[in-house]
Design a protein around this motif. Structure first.
Motif, PDB file in Angstrom:
ATOM      1  N   ARG A 133       0.799  -1.230   0.000  1.00  0.00           N
ATOM      2  CA  ARG A 133       0.000   0.000   0.000  1.00  0.00           C
ATOM      3  C   ARG A 133       0.826   1.271   0.000  1.00  0.00           C
ATOM      4  O   ARG A 133       0.301   2.360  -0.222  1.00  0.00           O
ATOM      5  CB  ARG A 133      -0.923   0.009   1.209  1.00  0.00           C
ATOM      6  N   GLN A 134       2.137   1.166   0.266  1.00  0.00           N
ATOM      7  CA  GLN A 134       2.929   2.373   0.420  1.00  0.00           C
ATOM      8  C   GLN A 134       4.138   2.341  -0.482  1.00  0.00           C
ATOM      9  O   GLN A 134       4.656   1.276  -0.804  1.00  0.00           O
ATOM     10  CB  GLN A 134       3.446   2.479   1.867  1.00  0.00           C
ATOM     11  N   HIS A 135       4.597   3.531  -0.844  1.00  0.00           N
ATOM     12  CA  HIS A 135       5.865   3.623  -1.560  1.00  0.00           C
ATOM     13  C   HIS A 135       6.810   4.469  -0.716  1.00  0.00           C
ATOM     14  O   HIS A 135       6.633   5.666  -0.588  1.00  0.00           O
ATOM     15  CB  HIS A 135       5.656   4.250  -2.935  1.00  0.00           C
ATOM     16  N   VAL A 136       7.753   3.821  -0.104  1.00  0.00           N
ATOM     17  CA  VAL A 136       8.707   4.555   0.721  1.00  0.00           C
ATOM     18  C   VAL A 136      10.089   4.459   0.086  1.00  0.00           C
ATOM     19  O   VAL A 136      10.555   3.369  -0.244  1.00  0.00           O
ATOM     20  CB  VAL A 136       8.771   3.983   2.157  1.00  0.00           C
ATOM     21  N   GLU A 137      10.720   5.610  -0.129  1.00  0.00           N
ATOM     22  CA  GLU A 137      12.098   5.616  -0.603  1.00  0.00           C
ATOM     23  C   GLU A 137      12.990   5.664   0.631  1.00  0.00           C
ATOM     24  O   GLU A 137      12.965   6.639   1.395  1.00  0.00           O
ATOM     25  CB  GLU A 137      12.350   6.843  -1.489  1.00  0.00           C
ATOM     26  N   TYR A 138      13.749   4.593   0.830  1.00  0.00           N
ATOM     27  CA  TYR A 138      14.580   4.500   2.033  1.00  0.00           C
ATOM     28  C   TYR A 138      16.047   4.523   1.609  1.00  0.00           C
ATOM     29  O   TYR A 138      16.510   3.634   0.902  1.00  0.00           O
ATOM     30  CB  TYR A 138      14.238   3.199   2.763  1.00  0.00           C
ATOM     31  N   VAL A 139      16.765   5.556   2.022  1.00  0.00           N
ATOM     32  CA  VAL A 139      18.144   5.723   1.560  1.00  0.00           C
ATOM     33  C   VAL A 139      19.110   5.545   2.723  1.00  0.00           C
ATOM     34  O   VAL A 139      19.055   6.280   3.715  1.00  0.00           O
ATOM     35  CB  VAL A 139      18.374   7.120   0.928  1.00  0.00           C
ATOM     36  N   ARG A 140      20.003   4.572   2.582  1.00  0.00           N
ATOM     37  CA  ARG A 140      21.030   4.358   3.606  1.00  0.00           C
ATOM     38  C   ARG A 140      22.187   5.282   3.288  1.00  0.00           C
ATOM     39  O   ARG A 140      23.017   4.966   2.428  1.00  0.00           O
ATOM     40  CB  ARG A 140      21.513   2.907   3.609  1.00  0.00           C
ATOM     41  N   MET A 141      22.229   6.408   3.981  1.00  0.00           N
ATOM     42  CA  MET A 141      23.211   7.452   3.692  1.00  0.00           C
ATOM     43  C   MET A 141      24.598   7.099   4.231  1.00  0.00           C
ATOM     44  O   MET A 141      24.763   6.079   4.898  1.00  0.00           O
ATOM     45  CB  MET A 141      22.728   8.758   4.303  1.00  0.00           C
ATOM     46  N   GLU A 142      25.558   7.980   3.947  1.00  0.00           N
ATOM     47  CA  GLU A 142      26.913   7.696   4.405  1.00  0.00           C
ATOM     48  C   GLU A 142      27.330   8.578   5.583  1.00  0.00           C
ATOM     49  O   GLU A 142      28.465   8.475   6.043  1.00  0.00           O
ATOM     50  CB  GLU A 142      27.893   7.794   3.227  1.00  0.00           C
ATOM     51  N   SER A 143      26.431   9.414   6.078  1.00  0.00           N
ATOM     52  CA  SER A 143      26.736  10.204   7.279  1.00  0.00           C
ATOM     53  C   SER A 143      25.481  10.952   7.698  1.00  0.00           C
ATOM     54  O   SER A 143      24.534  11.065   6.918  1.00  0.00           O
ATOM     55  CB  SER A 143      27.832  11.226   7.000  1.00  0.00           C
ATOM     56  N   GLU A 144      25.496  11.480   8.908  1.00  0.00           N
ATOM     57  CA  GLU A 144      24.324  12.229   9.370  1.00  0.00           C
ATOM     58  C   GLU A 144      24.209  13.572   8.657  1.00  0.00           C
ATOM     59  O   GLU A 144      23.108  14.077   8.476  1.00  0.00           O
ATOM     60  CB  GLU A 144      24.377  12.457  10.875  1.00  0.00           C
ATOM     61  N   HIS A 145      25.341  14.164   8.294  1.00  0.00           N
ATOM     62  CA  HIS A 145      25.239  15.425   7.551  1.00  0.00           C
ATOM     63  C   HIS A 145      24.450  15.166   6.271  1.00  0.00           C
ATOM     64  O   HIS A 145      23.574  15.935   5.893  1.00  0.00           O
ATOM     65  CB  HIS A 145      26.640  15.965   7.229  1.00  0.00           C
ATOM     66  N   SER A 146      24.742  14.052   5.650  1.00  0.00           N
ATOM     67  CA  SER A 146      24.029  13.690   4.429  1.00  0.00           C
ATOM     68  C   SER A 146      22.589  13.286   4.709  1.00  0.00           C
ATOM     69  O   SER A 146      21.716  13.523   3.879  1.00  0.00           O
ATOM     70  CB  SER A 146      24.763  12.565   3.702  1.00  0.00           C
ATOM     71  N   VAL A 147      22.350  12.680   5.845  1.00  0.00           N
ATOM     72  CA  VAL A 147      20.973  12.356   6.222  1.00  0.00           C
ATOM     73  C   VAL A 147      20.164  13.649   6.281  1.00  0.00           C
ATOM     74  O   VAL A 147      19.078  13.751   5.709  1.00  0.00           O
ATOM     75  CB  VAL A 147      20.923  11.638   7.586  1.00  0.00           C
ATOM     76  N   GLY A 148      20.729  14.649   6.935  1.00  0.00           N
ATOM     77  CA  GLY A 148      20.053  15.943   7.039  1.00  0.00           C
ATOM     78  C   GLY A 148      19.866  16.586   5.681  1.00  0.00           C
ATOM     79  O   GLY A 148      18.781  17.059   5.335  1.00  0.00           O
ATOM     80  N   ALA A 149      20.933  16.574   4.885  1.00  0.00           N
ATOM     81  CA  ALA A 149      20.846  17.180   3.554  1.00  0.00           C
ATOM     82  C   ALA A 149      19.841  16.434   2.690  1.00  0.00           C
ATOM     83  O   ALA A 149      19.085  17.033   1.920  1.00  0.00           O
ATOM     84  CB  ALA A 149      22.224  17.191   2.887  1.00  0.00           C
ATOM     85  N   GLY A 150      19.812  15.118   2.827  1.00  0.00           N
ATOM     86  CA  GLY A 150      18.872  14.301   2.053  1.00  0.00           C
ATOM     87  C   GLY A 150      17.431  14.641   2.414  1.00  0.00           C
ATOM     88  O   GLY A 150      16.570  14.757   1.541  1.00  0.00           O
ATOM     89  N   LEU A 151      17.183  14.834   3.706  1.00  0.00           N
ATOM     90  CA  LEU A 151      15.836  15.219   4.129  1.00  0.00           C
ATOM     91  C   LEU A 151      15.472  16.573   3.538  1.00  0.00           C
ATOM     92  O   LEU A 151      14.350  16.785   3.079  1.00  0.00           O
ATOM     93  CB  LEU A 151      15.742  15.315   5.652  1.00  0.00           C
ATOM     94  N   VAL A 152      16.426  17.486   3.537  1.00  0.00           N
ATOM     95  CA  VAL A 152      16.172  18.811   2.976  1.00  0.00           C
ATOM     96  C   VAL A 152      15.832  18.682   1.494  1.00  0.00           C
ATOM     97  O   VAL A 152      14.827  19.229   1.027  1.00  0.00           O
ATOM     98  CB  VAL A 152      17.390  19.740   3.182  1.00  0.00           C
ATOM     99  N   GLY A 153      16.621  17.910   0.761  1.00  0.00           N
ATOM    100  CA  GLY A 153      16.377  17.751  -0.677  1.00  0.00           C
ATOM    101  C   GLY A 153      15.006  17.137  -0.940  1.00  0.00           C
ATOM    102  O   GLY A 153      14.224  17.636  -1.743  1.00  0.00           O
ATOM    103  N   ALA A 154      14.699  16.062  -0.223  1.00  0.00           N
ATOM    104  CA  ALA A 154      13.426  15.374  -0.444  1.00  0.00           C
ATOM    105  C   ALA A 154      12.267  16.264  -0.033  1.00  0.00           C
ATOM    106  O   ALA A 154      11.220  16.292  -0.678  1.00  0.00           O
ATOM    107  CB  ALA A 154      13.404  14.074   0.349  1.00  0.00           C
TER     108      ALA A 154
END
Ligand SMILES: Cc1ncc(C[n+]2csc(CCOP(=O)(O)OP(=O)(O)O)c2C)c(N)n1
Ligand code: SF4
Ligand code: SF4
Ligand code: SF4
Ligand SMILES: [Mg+2]
Lengths: 432, 312, 114
Positions: free
Chosen positions: A56-77
């Motif tokens: 029922r859901q489409h979740v894009e789950y990205v295993r990032m390479e650092s928390e800075h990138s986790v934050g940046a990825g959230l910003v981009g998405a």
């Protein structure tokens, strides 16, 4: 429809986070592991592949390479209009800091669960201590302190209704004690998908203030000159914090109406405050334990009450004053140390500030207590002693002395040499 | 692939359109300006750019005006590759998965502070195009050294000339086994255009490293930008190539420069009369620069030898 | 609040319908975040930067369009009727790249007399 593997029963706090994110129908999750958050991202890795969700859901789950990138990825998405979630703790949150400020500056609505953990400097520490989340006190994020397993699930589910509210658009960071809640299991009830979807804010194709479209191109977050509205955009963030106060209350009220459980008015949670003479004010798991301390103390004839600060940013000034005016003897217990600040505690400093500005609260006695740093236990006896200290103050008009009082602050649990301290050879040292 | 000619560009209204609107604040003769212009002619308006702190963040305009006529997002210095990652995944969930998602970063944002995010995104083979426009220093902050500054180059933080060598980023990215890696130069806009045309049709992580001369930073007169960009290629200092699924092809002028004797002497380029920033380059440094250029070509040779071997 | 939403609605329109310039006058009507809209001359009339003005001699021009190709600013356009190039002097920064790269040397950099 596939039958869910879990609907209710004992559940680890971190798993409650993972289920809540899925049930809130998030679009994009970026993640990077850190103790004591790891089991959130591990659980999510499983869930995104489980049939209950994939059908029922489409979740894009990205295993990032650092928390800075986790934050940046959230910003981009989030720029793209997606509903976003992650979790982190301690050093991870510090590493993400630059991007946390970006989230608020760009007015983006992710929800980020924090499993609080001691900040390293004196040495590695992975246990509960709110110094990590409080280091972002002034970043513009909304901060909530969560005290129980069910509350973790409920807060994250409510989270997007607050962050994506058109008057708000700021990220929300619900924080709970690392290990204390993250790794223990307590009964948790999931909300069935259809009901959850009726409650959670409907999705929109894009946000009102930022979007991606070749026909309607914009540039976002450009350089702004000092004379040209930078100040005003900063104040807008403060305004959004103020706007969030009624939104948090409304969301909690609606949640309680729909699902039959709630946590105060979403901002503060009072316990036996009606007839109380002294007040234990705290946050997180310690504040929940304070309710036991209140019960114990009442058996001994002390009429104490407890007030749990659930939302710290925005600061629920009115709600706190309401209780402080009625009960002007207040112990503020904190599980984080704000070095060099007036009291050593961010919350007690804030509370003193709001009292000062209200003529009816100006004479309230605010007594700061700091303890439980880096996961050290705060014992029931210690909390009862806090109540006794308030009574001594009430009777003698003066804050009494204790060996663990320094610079007008009580350092609960301070090793003063009175008791023998055994440093055991622990079996488990934890993953750093 | 047949090389696009300028006449083809003129004949096609799509590629005639200027996306990077004139009247922006790039310096006279800016190589970055050219890179923007030609990349966007190939990519079109359904492109999102994520751009970390750099000249790009400034020359695209002060709020509330902007030069890019396509969606453009400024980003923290180290966060571009990850933000583009998130952007792509976010767009997929919003039914806009067909947008080109680009990182548009300077050499500092790529070879220094952003290399972790770049490497992460490349390893995950994110469906984005990462562009590094290389002006060989931190120009936005006033021309300080970067990993991409050439040996001997004077910047404000290397007043006696840089001791170390230019970091070979294209090869570092190639080591991630991504579908497409290319170098390009604003001295050959048609080659640059073609590379973007090709890149936008490939799925997965694509990396394009554009050499973009900077008149004030390199200290040469603005009208020489094209000549400078060409000379770097002609001397063999910056070879133009593409690596598609591990297969390397030399392009443009560089095709003929595999033979060392066909290259222009390095001294013509690394010369204080040519560029003010090379005022510390003496005989010894020139020799070391020659050595370094040979090292860049050795990497190319490795690819060619392996391909040769595989063919046999 | 409702006011702000109206302003956003305008920014959210496509190129034709959105405002050409954003003219905010007070804190209260600002949108949540700084959104910039594309416009020619984002840095003003950059033609004013010129000390030398490129002037094309159409007599000598062979319509090779190298000048069009190399102009960093994109201020050279091609007239579809005549096939000759035209320079937008509002924004041409006078860098001289076009002149340097014209194979027929038919672009002259003439001193601006300001
Ligand atoms: C975390 C962080 N550190 C430093 C800076 C300051 N800074 C902004 S742009 C820049 C240099 C950019 O250099 P490059 O990526 O080569 O782009 P260029 O300006 O040369 O186009 C620096 C150091 C910053 N914005 N953020
Ligand atoms: S400093 Fe260099 S790269 Fe930056 S705008 Fe000027 S010419 Fe372009
Ligand atoms: S002088 Fe420079 S900006 Fe002006 S038309 Fe020629 S190349 Fe373009
Ligand atoms: S480069 Fe010279 S010859 Fe070619 S089109 Fe331009 S003006 Fe004409
Ligand atoms: Mg640079």
């Amino acid at each position: 429809m596939v039958k869910p593997k879990f609907m209710e029963g004992p559940l680890k706090g971190n798993f409650a986070s993972a289920y809540a994110a899925m049930d809130a129908d998030v679009d994009v999750i970026t993640a990077y592991p850190i103790t004591p958050q790891t089991t959130v991202v591990e659980k999510l890795s499983e869930l995104v592949g489980e049939e209950e969700f994939t059908e029922r859901q489409h979740v894009e789950y990205v295993r990032m390479e650092s928390e800075h990138s986790v934050g940046a990825g959230l910003v981009g998405a989030s720029y793209a209009g997606a509903r976003t979630f992650t979790a982190t703790a301690g050093q991870g949150l510090l590493y993400m800091t630059e991007m946390v400020h970006w989230m608020t500056g760009a007015r983006l609505p992710p929800v980020v669960a924090i499993q609080t953990r001691g900040i390293t400097g004196p040495g590695w520490n992975i246990w509960a201590d709110y110094g990590d989340i409080l280091s972002l006190r002034d970043s513009g994020i909304m901060i909530q302190f969560i005290a129980s397993h069910q509350e973790i699930y409920d807060s994250i589910l409510q989270g997007f209704n607050i962050t994506e509210h058109p008057d708000v658009f700021l990220p929300l960071f619900p924080a709970y004690g690392g290990f204390v809640l993250s790794h223990t299991a307590k009964p948790v009830k999931r909300i069935p998908w259809e009901e959850a979807q009726k409650f959670v804010r409907p999705k929109t194709p894009e946000w009102p203030h930022v979007w991606v479209d070749g026909e309607r191109p914009i540039m976002s977050n450009a350089l702004i000159m000092p004379q040209n509205f930078y100040t005003e955009f900063r104040i807008k963030i403060h305004e959004a914090q103020m706007n969030a106060i009624p939104v948090i209350k409304d969301t909690m009220a609606e949640f309680e109406k729909t699902f039959g459980r709630g946590y105060g008015n979403g901002l503060v949670v009072p316990y036996k405050c009606d007839d109380a003479e002294v007040l234990l004010l705290g946050y997180g798991g310690n504040a929940l334990q304070a309710e036991d301390a209140v019960d114990k103390a009442r058996e001994q004839g002390y009429k104490a009450g407890a007030l749990r600060l659930r939302t710290y940013r925005p600061f629920p000034k009115e709600d706190l004053l309401h209780y402080i005016k009625k009960i002007p003897y207040v112990a503020v217990m904190e599980r984080a140390l704000a070095f060099g600040s007036p009291t050593g505690g961010a919350v007690s400093t804030d509370i003193m500030a709001i009292c000062q500005r209200d003529p009816k609260a100006r004479n309230a006695h605010i007594v700061p207590f700091i303890g439980g740093l880096g996961g050290r236990d705060v014992f029931l006896d210690e909390q009862i002693d806090q109540i006794k200290i308030l009574y001594e103050l009430k009777e003698k008009g003066e804050v009494p002395d204790r060996k663990y009082k320094m610079w007008d602050t009580f350092w609960t649990g301070l090793i003063t040499g009175d008791k023998k301290v055994e440093v055991e050879n622990q079996e488990y040292f934890g993953d750093i | 692939m047949a090389k696009t000619k300028i006449k083809d560009i003129i004949a096609n209204p799509e590629s005639r359109r200027e996306y990077f609107l004139p009247g922006n604040s790039t310096c006279q003769g800016c190589g970055l300006d050219m890179a923007f212009r030609w990349a966007m002619k190939a990519l079109g308006q359904n492109t999102v750019m994520i751009s970390p702190a750099s000249c790009s963040n400034v020359v695209t305009g002060l709020w509330p005006k902007s030069a890019p006529d396509w969606p453009y997002f400024n980003m923290a210095f180290a966060g571009a590759a990850a933000a583009a990652t998130g952007m792509k995944h976010g767009l997929v969930t919003k039914g806009k998965g067909d947008y080109n998602v680009l990182v548009w970063a300077g050499d500092g944002g790529t070879t220094d502070i952003g290399i972790q995010g770049l490497s992460g995104a490349a390893e995950r083979n994110e469906d984005i195009i990462y562009v590094c426009y290389d002006n060989e220093a931190y120009q936005n902050t006033g021309n300080q050294r970067s990993s991409s500054t050439p040996h001997g180059g004077v910047t404000t933080t290397t007043p006696y000339g840089k001791e170390r060598y230019k970091k070979n980023l294209p090869m570092i990215v190639a080591a991630h086994n991504v579908p497409y890696v290319a170098t390009a130069s604003v001295g050959d806009p048609m080659d640059l255009y073609d590379k973007f045309m090709k890149a936008k049709k490939i799925k997965g992580f694509r990396y394009i490293h554009i050499l973009a001369p900077c008149p004030p930073g390199w200290r040469y007169p603005a009208e020489e930008t094209i000549q400078q960009a060409k000379m770097i290629v002609d001397t063999g200092v910056f070879p133009l190539f593409e690596i598609e699924d591990g297969n390397l092809t030399l392009n443009g002028k560089s095709k003929r420069l595999h033979d060392k004797n066909k290259r222009k002497p390095l001294g013509e380029y690394f010369n204080k009369k040519n560029q003010g920033r090379f005022k510390m380059v003496d005989e010894k440094i020139l020799e070391e620069l020659q050595m370094d250029t040979d090292r860049w070509w050795k990497w190319i040779d490795r690819f060619l030898v392996i391909q040769d071997y595989e063919e046999k | 609040m409702t006011e702000e939403k109206k302003n956003w609605e305008l920014l959210r329109m496509n190129r034709e319908k959105r405002p050409k310039v954003q003219n905010w006058t007070s804190y209260w009507d600002l949108p949540y975040g700084p959104v910039s809209l594309p416009v020619k001359g984002s840095a003003g009339r950059t033609g004013d930067w010129r000390t030398f003005r490129p002037v094309v001699d159409n007599e000598k021009c062979i319509k090779c369009y190298f000048c069009y190709m190399y102009c960093p600013e994109g201020t050279i356009s091609v007239n579809d009727e005549t096939g000759f190039v035209e320079i937008d002097y509002n924004y041409c920064k006078g860098c001289g790249v076009c002149a340097t790269n014209c194979p027929k040397e038919c672009i002259d950099m003439e001193k601006e007399n300001k």
